[in-house]
Design a protein around this motif. Structure first.
Motif, mmCIF file in Angstrom:
data_model
loop_
_atom_site.group_PDB
_atom_site.id
_atom_site.type_symbol
_atom_site.label_atom_id
_atom_site.label_comp_id
_atom_site.label_asym_id
_atom_site.label_seq_id
_atom_site.Cartn_x
_atom_site.Cartn_y
_atom_site.Cartn_z
ATOM 1 N N THR A 16 0.847 -1.187 0.000
ATOM 2 C CA THR A 16 0.000 0.000 0.000
ATOM 3 C C THR A 16 0.885 1.240 0.000
ATOM 4 N N THR A 17 0.571 2.184 -0.875
ATOM 5 C CA THR A 17 1.390 3.399 -0.942
ATOM 6 C C THR A 17 0.823 4.482 -0.031
ATOM 7 N N VAL A 18 1.692 5.424 0.295
ATOM 8 C CA VAL A 18 1.285 6.565 1.107
ATOM 9 C C VAL A 18 0.172 7.330 0.392
ATOM 10 N N GLU A 19 0.293 7.487 -0.907
ATOM 11 C CA GLU A 19 -0.732 8.208 -1.676
ATOM 12 C C GLU A 19 -2.087 7.506 -1.569
ATOM 13 N N THR B 70 -5.471 9.186 0.025
ATOM 14 C CA THR B 70 -6.732 9.212 -0.730
ATOM 15 C C THR B 70 -7.857 8.566 0.065
ATOM 16 N N LYS B 71 -7.600 7.372 0.622
ATOM 17 C CA LYS B 71 -8.638 6.664 1.388
ATOM 18 C C LYS B 71 -9.014 7.422 2.653
ATOM 19 N N ALA B 72 -8.017 7.928 3.368
ATOM 20 C CA ALA B 72 -8.281 8.650 4.618
ATOM 21 C C ALA B 72 -9.057 9.940 4.346
ATOM 22 N N ARG B 73 -8.696 10.663 3.293
ATOM 23 C CA ARG B 73 -9.432 11.883 2.951
ATOM 24 C C ARG B 73 -10.896 11.572 2.672
ATOM 25 N N LYS B 74 -11.137 10.470 1.962
ATOM 26 C CA LYS B 74 -12.517 10.074 1.662
ATOM 27 C C LYS B 74 -13.271 9.739 2.945
ATOM 28 N N LYS C 38 9.431 14.287 9.110
ATOM 29 C CA LYS C 38 9.726 13.574 7.866
ATOM 30 C C LYS C 38 8.452 12.980 7.286
ATOM 31 N N PRO C 39 7.927 13.562 6.189
ATOM 32 C CA PRO C 39 6.731 12.962 5.581
ATOM 33 C C PRO C 39 7.048 11.585 4.997
ATOM 34 N N MET D 137 4.371 1.303 2.058
ATOM 35 C CA MET D 137 4.402 1.238 3.522
ATOM 36 C C MET D 137 5.267 0.110 4.059
ATOM 37 N N GLY D 138 5.649 -0.849 3.225
ATOM 38 C CA GLY D 138 6.483 -1.956 3.675
ATOM 39 C C GLY D 138 7.842 -1.524 4.193
#
Length: 114
Positions: free
Chosen positions: A51-54, A58-62, A85-86, A91-92
């Motif tokens: 799973t990517t940060v992007e 996206t999911k969290a914003r929704k 640090k962003p 996520m791995g």
């Protein structure tokens, strides 16, 4: 005729083990808590190592109802322990762990460029 109990089933347990080993392994699922500390909004998401940060942003914003077009871009995800640090990429590469007292909490921050 003396029938063994295994004869009632198709194949033997050895064949089942081999067949099972050919099946792809399911990715480990991790539950993470995502919080927007500015307004106190929170959501739990199930992710895996790929799973990517992007995707999380996206999911969290929704889930938090932050999908307004004027808020596009300028969202950053941080581990709660270090907001200097962003996070980026998959996520791995981060310390994923099962949800619990030591589970992973992430902060989702809107930081528009001025």
């Amino acid at each position: 005729a003396d029938l063994a109990p295994a004869a009632a089933f198709a194949g033997s347990s050895a064949q089942l083990a081999v067949r099972g080993s050919r099946m792809p392994r399911a990715a480990t699922i991790y539950e993470v808590m995502v919080t927007n500390p500015s307004v106190g909004a929170r959501t739990r998401l199930n992710i895996n190592e790929k799973t990517t940060v992007e995707e999380i942003i996206t999911k969290a914003r929704k889930e938090m109802d932050f999908e307004m077009s004027f808020l596009d871009g300028d969202w950053f995800l941080y581990e709660i322990e270090d907001e200097t640090k962003p996070l980026s990429g998959a996520m791995g590469q981060y310390n994923l762990r099962p949800w619990g007292p030591e589970g992973m909490e992430l902060h989702l921050l809107y930081q528009p460029k001025v």
